[in-house]
Design an enzyme around this catalytic site. Structure first.
Site, mmCIF file in Angstrom:
data_model
loop_
_atom_site.group_PDB
_atom_site.id
_atom_site.type_symbol
_atom_site.label_atom_id
_atom_site.label_comp_id
_atom_site.label_asym_id
_atom_site.label_seq_id
_atom_site.Cartn_x
_atom_site.Cartn_y
_atom_site.Cartn_z
ATOM 1 C CE LYS A 58 17.071 7.692 -34.733
ATOM 2 N NZ LYS A 58 18.361 7.526 -34.787
ATOM 3 N N GLY A 122 39.725 19.512 -46.382
ATOM 4 C CA GLY A 122 40.661 19.902 -45.626
ATOM 5 C C GLY A 122 41.737 19.107 -45.278
ATOM 6 N N GLY A 188 24.077 -7.683 -39.175
ATOM 7 C CA GLY A 188 24.212 -6.801 -38.142
ATOM 8 C C GLY A 188 23.167 -6.531 -37.462
ATOM 9 C CB VAL A 191 22.530 1.356 -33.091
ATOM 10 C CG1 VAL A 191 21.419 2.024 -32.556
ATOM 11 C CG2 VAL A 191 23.373 0.967 -31.947
ATOM 12 N N GLY A 278 28.751 -2.005 -38.642
ATOM 13 C CA GLY A 278 29.711 -0.864 -37.587
ATOM 14 C C GLY A 278 30.292 0.179 -38.825
ATOM 15 N NE ARG A 279 29.034 5.983 -39.292
ATOM 16 C CZ ARG A 279 28.609 6.291 -40.465
ATOM 17 N NH1 ARG A 279 27.870 5.483 -41.181
ATOM 18 N NH2 ARG A 279 29.221 7.258 -41.009
ATOM 19 C CG ASP A 319 31.255 8.940 -35.268
ATOM 20 O OD1 ASP A 319 30.918 9.152 -33.606
ATOM 21 O OD2 ASP A 319 30.571 8.519 -36.138
ATOM 22 C CB ALA A 327 25.201 13.106 -32.494
ATOM 23 C CG HIS A 451 -0.479 10.527 -11.286
ATOM 24 N ND1 HIS A 451 -0.170 9.263 -11.458
ATOM 25 C CD2 HIS A 451 -1.855 10.741 -11.256
ATOM 26 C CE1 HIS A 451 -1.149 8.751 -11.784
ATOM 27 N NE2 HIS A 451 -2.069 9.411 -11.477
HETATM 28 P P1 FAD Z 1 30.406 12.945 -38.993
HETATM 29 O O1 FAD Z 1 28.995 13.227 -38.647
HETATM 30 O O2 FAD Z 1 30.532 11.855 -39.830
HETATM 31 O O3 FAD Z 1 30.745 14.282 -39.697
HETATM 32 C C1 FAD Z 1 31.977 14.479 -40.233
HETATM 33 C C2 FAD Z 1 32.001 15.464 -41.103
HETATM 34 O O4 FAD Z 1 33.499 15.616 -41.842
HETATM 35 C C3 FAD Z 1 31.309 15.035 -42.605
HETATM 36 O O5 FAD Z 1 30.529 16.075 -42.980
HETATM 37 C C4 FAD Z 1 32.593 14.732 -43.629
HETATM 38 O O6 FAD Z 1 31.956 15.004 -45.030
HETATM 39 C C5 FAD Z 1 33.591 15.636 -43.247
HETATM 40 N N1 FAD Z 1 35.063 15.624 -43.614
HETATM 41 C C6 FAD Z 1 35.616 14.385 -43.358
HETATM 42 N N2 FAD Z 1 36.972 14.644 -43.705
HETATM 43 C C7 FAD Z 1 37.167 15.766 -44.169
HETATM 44 C C8 FAD Z 1 38.166 16.477 -44.751
HETATM 45 N N3 FAD Z 1 39.237 15.881 -44.967
HETATM 46 N N4 FAD Z 1 37.912 17.811 -45.329
HETATM 47 C C9 FAD Z 1 36.363 18.100 -45.114
HETATM 48 N N5 FAD Z 1 35.514 17.410 -44.541
HETATM 49 C C10 FAD Z 1 35.910 16.316 -44.102
HETATM 50 N N6 FAD Z 1 24.012 8.922 -33.123
HETATM 51 C C11 FAD Z 1 23.460 9.596 -32.190
HETATM 52 O O7 FAD Z 1 23.984 9.844 -30.823
HETATM 53 N N7 FAD Z 1 22.184 9.300 -32.186
HETATM 54 C C12 FAD Z 1 21.557 8.906 -33.257
HETATM 55 O O8 FAD Z 1 20.175 8.565 -33.220
HETATM 56 C C13 FAD Z 1 22.197 8.315 -34.440
HETATM 57 N N8 FAD Z 1 21.525 7.790 -35.448
HETATM 58 C C14 FAD Z 1 22.351 7.233 -36.445
HETATM 59 C C15 FAD Z 1 21.649 6.542 -37.427
HETATM 60 C C16 FAD Z 1 22.466 6.235 -38.672
HETATM 61 C C17 FAD Z 1 21.810 5.681 -39.817
HETATM 62 C C18 FAD Z 1 23.780 6.488 -38.601
HETATM 63 C C19 FAD Z 1 24.672 5.910 -39.776
HETATM 64 C C20 FAD Z 1 24.599 7.093 -37.499
HETATM 65 C C21 FAD Z 1 23.646 7.312 -36.176
HETATM 66 N N9 FAD Z 1 24.283 8.077 -35.244
HETATM 67 C C22 FAD Z 1 23.705 8.428 -34.325
HETATM 68 C C23 FAD Z 1 25.821 8.145 -35.248
HETATM 69 C C24 FAD Z 1 26.147 9.589 -35.449
HETATM 70 O O9 FAD Z 1 25.701 9.711 -36.698
HETATM 71 C C25 FAD Z 1 27.649 10.114 -35.480
HETATM 72 O O10 FAD Z 1 28.099 9.479 -34.321
HETATM 73 C C26 FAD Z 1 28.005 11.455 -35.804
HETATM 74 O O11 FAD Z 1 27.534 12.026 -36.901
HETATM 75 C C27 FAD Z 1 29.083 11.583 -35.527
HETATM 76 O O12 FAD Z 1 29.632 12.837 -35.621
HETATM 77 P P2 FAD Z 1 31.331 13.580 -36.116
HETATM 78 O O13 FAD Z 1 30.956 14.947 -36.248
HETATM 79 O O14 FAD Z 1 32.325 12.968 -35.625
HETATM 80 O O15 FAD Z 1 31.307 13.097 -37.673
HETATM 81 P P1 NAD Z 2 27.005 -1.644 -34.182
HETATM 82 O O1 NAD Z 2 28.386 -1.503 -33.723
HETATM 83 O O2 NAD Z 2 25.852 -0.781 -33.244
HETATM 84 O O3 NAD Z 2 26.637 -3.039 -34.670
HETATM 85 C C1 NAD Z 2 27.089 -3.781 -35.671
HETATM 86 C C2 NAD Z 2 26.449 -4.983 -35.264
HETATM 87 O O4 NAD Z 2 27.062 -5.847 -36.500
HETATM 88 C C3 NAD Z 2 27.125 -5.973 -33.893
HETATM 89 O O5 NAD Z 2 25.914 -6.359 -33.397
HETATM 90 C C4 NAD Z 2 28.021 -6.701 -34.623
HETATM 91 O O6 NAD Z 2 28.044 -7.980 -33.700
HETATM 92 C C5 NAD Z 2 27.343 -7.275 -35.833
HETATM 93 N N1 NAD Z 2 28.460 -7.667 -36.782
HETATM 94 C C6 NAD Z 2 29.605 -7.217 -36.970
HETATM 95 N N2 NAD Z 2 30.151 -7.977 -38.121
HETATM 96 C C7 NAD Z 2 29.384 -8.917 -38.594
HETATM 97 C C8 NAD Z 2 29.160 -10.112 -39.279
HETATM 98 N N3 NAD Z 2 30.346 -9.965 -40.147
HETATM 99 N N4 NAD Z 2 28.083 -10.300 -39.777
HETATM 100 C C9 NAD Z 2 26.924 -10.083 -38.844
HETATM 101 N N5 NAD Z 2 27.158 -9.147 -37.994
HETATM 102 C C10 NAD Z 2 28.101 -8.655 -37.773
HETATM 103 O O7 NAD Z 2 26.978 -0.665 -35.706
HETATM 104 P P2 NAD Z 2 25.968 -0.213 -36.724
HETATM 105 O O8 NAD Z 2 24.584 -0.418 -36.427
HETATM 106 O O9 NAD Z 2 26.432 -0.167 -37.821
HETATM 107 O O10 NAD Z 2 25.952 1.334 -36.133
HETATM 108 C C11 NAD Z 2 27.330 2.187 -36.561
HETATM 109 C C12 NAD Z 2 27.322 3.313 -35.415
HETATM 110 O O11 NAD Z 2 26.433 4.206 -35.442
HETATM 111 C C13 NAD Z 2 27.283 2.485 -34.119
HETATM 112 O O12 NAD Z 2 28.362 3.114 -33.239
HETATM 113 C C14 NAD Z 2 26.099 3.331 -33.218
HETATM 114 O O13 NAD Z 2 26.289 3.596 -31.767
HETATM 115 C C15 NAD Z 2 25.748 4.471 -34.120
HETATM 116 N N6 NAD Z 2 24.398 4.824 -34.327
HETATM 117 C C16 NAD Z 2 23.734 5.007 -33.239
HETATM 118 C C17 NAD Z 2 22.427 5.273 -33.399
HETATM 119 C C18 NAD Z 2 21.828 5.764 -32.084
HETATM 120 O O14 NAD Z 2 22.408 6.274 -31.023
HETATM 121 N N7 NAD Z 2 20.389 5.631 -32.147
HETATM 122 C C19 NAD Z 2 21.681 4.816 -34.339
HETATM 123 C C20 NAD Z 2 22.258 4.429 -35.642
HETATM 124 C C21 NAD Z 2 23.765 4.315 -35.392
#
Ligand code: FAD
Ligand code: NAD
Length: 475
Positions: A58, A122, A188, A191, A278-279, A319, A327, A451
């Site tokens: 962001k 952990g 992909g 998002v 994806g993740r 996640d 998040a 408004h």
């Molecule tokens: P995480 O944030 O992944 O945190 C898990 C933590 O656990 C990490 O610090 C990791 O190091 C730690 N961990 C794992 N295993 C162990 C272990 N065994 N011992 C100790 N520590 C450990 N979501 C939104 O809602 N809005 C957004 O705008 C948004 N933007 C995103 C942009 C990008 C580029 C990406 C990649 C993701 C985005 N997301 C967004 C998704 C969001 O980041 C995740 O959904 C969120 O971080 C998940 O939270 P979590 O706490 O489950 O896991």
């Molecule tokens: P995503 O699941 O949002 O999108 C992945 C895209 O890749 C899909 O459209 C899928 O059809 C495509 N795809 C899959 N395999 C492919 C292939 N082999 N070739 C071409 N296309 C393919 O996953 P992401 O964009 O990696 O984001 C990961 C997660 O992080 C999502 O769950 C998302 O919700 C979260 N995230 C959220 C935000 C937000 O809330 N603003 C921002 C970034 C990420």
């Protein structure tokens, strides 16, 4: 004697750190273990969200949008900037500064709430014991009455385009690029692909997005997806649908990508290739084999609606469990679980979780799409209001998009709200509240909106459901 806590949380992302603080608010003794290490070698709380996801993306979306507006829009406002210059290093410094402040903030919140933040790895053992290995390599067995697993997720790697951290990169690498690549390929159109593709496109990259599915933004309402695709293409982002990557080869000069789409075999040369398909949940070395934790068929930790694993007293959130990887979903699961541990009644409304794409136009929705409602067979009505007719949007020079509301015909209940346009991610909160309280369309129609505000578009869309829009001709 080994240490023991009421609650141990593994993972300090938005799911884990929120669960830890909430449990401490209930008077529990809490430890939160996290091993996240940033690219500069420093450990930090906050997980993916704060270090490599929501927050840094962001920050760059804001900087790149301002640059883009200065370049393309300021003149319309009567502002001449002279020679506009981009300083990527300064942008990245700002991004890193915001991340540092917020992650440091969690350490402060832990201290204030008396949560013990433990830096290291952990691992859940049998009998609710946790093996903690500090960054210095010292091992300690800690026990707890309750354990919350919040280990998060990591990017999926494509076997045909393996990450090398240099040319074929993941979202984290893409957030930390130190120069604008001339050409950027993105695999992909999800998002991550659209948000990060937008950042570098606004800063001057020629961006090509390869999406495997034929449907753009398959999870969004079709009207929203259609408008968004047209807008992104207008901005110069080349979105290729139905494109399957066969091979990506990194060389000194860039990446050669071979893919196939409806027109047959194609090739693409790019400076960098972002793989954002994806993740997947992180479960590696998270629990011992005999700890009793089970994974579901997709590799997520198996939990019920209240995030309970099969082991009594062990929960999993965020996640690493089923549901959208967002998040705010993880944080709310953290609150629910901490409340359940404290003996309170708590539940999550999984049907009302807002989704937001922070692109321009911004996209946000909550509840069901029109397609989902139609498939469910419930008679429905819809209303739309375009931002073109909003005074505030005009003043902002940001008029593309609309608010669309889908409501039931029988009892007027709002079933879904879909917004594409300025500040959609903020406007959606009103819809979330309406859905949470099972509001009728009339409830929103009779609510007074300031408004001139963008929120008036939500009000007018609710009126349009019954052909009563006041500032746009009805059907
Ligand atoms: P995480 O944030 O992944 O945190 C898990 C933590 O656990 C990490 O610090 C990791 O190091 C730690 N961990 C794992 N295993 C162990 C272990 N065994 N011992 C100790 N520590 C450990 N979501 C939104 O809602 N809005 C957004 O705008 C948004 N933007 C995103 C942009 C990008 C580029 C990406 C990649 C993701 C985005 N997301 C967004 C998704 C969001 O980041 C995740 O959904 C969120 O971080 C998940 O939270 P979590 O706490 O489950 O896991
Ligand atoms: P995503 O699941 O949002 O999108 C992945 C895209 O890749 C899909 O459209 C899928 O059809 C495509 N795809 C899959 N395999 C492919 C292939 N082999 N070739 C071409 N296309 C393919 O996953 P992401 O964009 O990696 O984001 C990961 C997660 O992080 C999502 O769950 C998302 O919700 C979260 N995230 C959220 C935000 C937000 O809330 N603003 C921002 C970034 C990420």
């Amino acid at each position: 004697m080994s240490r023991s806590f009421d609650v141990i949380v593994i993972g300090a992302g938005p799911a884990g750190y929120v669960a830890a603080i909430r449990a401490a608010q209930h008077g529990k003794s809490v430890a939160c273990i996290d091993e996240w290490k940033n690219k500069d070698g420093r450990n930090a709380f906050g997980g993916t969200c704060l270090n490599a996801g929501c927050i840094p993306s962001k920050a760059l979306l804001e900087s790149s949008e301002l640059y883009h507006r200065a370049e393309h829009e300021f003149e319309k406002h009567g502002i001449r900037t002279g020679g506009l210059e981009m300083d990527v290093a300064a942008m990245q410094k700002r991004r890193a500064g915001i991340v540092r402040q917020l992650t440091g903030g969690i350490a402060g919140l832990f201290k204030a709430a008396k949560v013990e933040g433990l830096v290291g790895h952990g691992k859940l053992l049998k009998g609710k014991k946790v093996e903690f290995t500090s960054v210095e390599g010292e091992r300690e067995i800690v026990s707890a009455d309750h354990v919350i697993l919040a280990s998060g997720s990591e990017p999926i790697e494509l076997p045909v385009a393996k990450f090398d951290g240099e040319r074929i990169i993941d979202s984290w690498d893409t957030l930390e690029l130190d120069a604008v690549p001339e050409t950027l390929g993105v695999v992909g159109a999800g998002v991550v692909g659209l948000e990060l593709g937008s950042v570098w496109s606004r800063l001057g990259s020629k961006v090509t997005v390869l999406e495997a599915l034929e449907d753009f933004l398959y999870m969004a309402d079709r009207d929203v997806a259609k408008l968004a695709a047209a807008e992104f293409r207008k901005q110069g982002i080349d979105i290729k649908l139905g494109a399957t990557v066969g091979k990506a080869t990194a060389g000194k000069g860039g990446v050669a990508v071979e893919y196939e789409d409806g027109n047959g075999a194609q090739s693409l040369e790019v400076d960098k290739l972002v793989v954002a398909v994806g993740r997947r949940p992180v479960t590696n070395d998270l629990f011992a084999e005999d700890a009793g934790i089970q994974l579901d068929e997709r590799g997520f930790i198996a939990v019920d609606d209240e995030c309970r694993t099969r082991v009594k007293g062990v929960y999993a959130i965020g996640d690493c469990v089923r549901g959208p990887m967002l998040a705010h979903k993880g944080s709310e699961e953290g609150v629910m679980v901490a409340d359940l541990i404290a003996g309170e009644t708590a539940e999550m409304n999984y049907a009302v979780i807002p989704s937001v794409l922070y692109t321009n136009p911004e996209i946000a929705w909550a509840g069901k799409t029109e397609e989902e409602v139609k498939a469910g067979g419930r008679p429905y009505k819809t209303g739309q209001f375009p931002f073109m007719a909003s005074g505030r949007a005009k003043a902002m020079e940001n008029t593309s998009g609309f608010v669309k509301i889908v409501s039931s015909k029988d009892d007027d209940e709002i079933l879904g709200v879909h917004i594409v346009g300025p500040m959609a991610g903020e406007l959606i909160s009103e819809a979330v509240l309406a859905l949470e309280f099972n509001a009728s369309t009339e409830d929103v129609q009779r609510t007074i909106h300031a408004h001139p505000s963008l929120a008036e578009a939500v009000h007018e869309a609710a009126l349009a459901v019954d052909n009563r829009a006041l500032n746009f001709p009805n059907r």
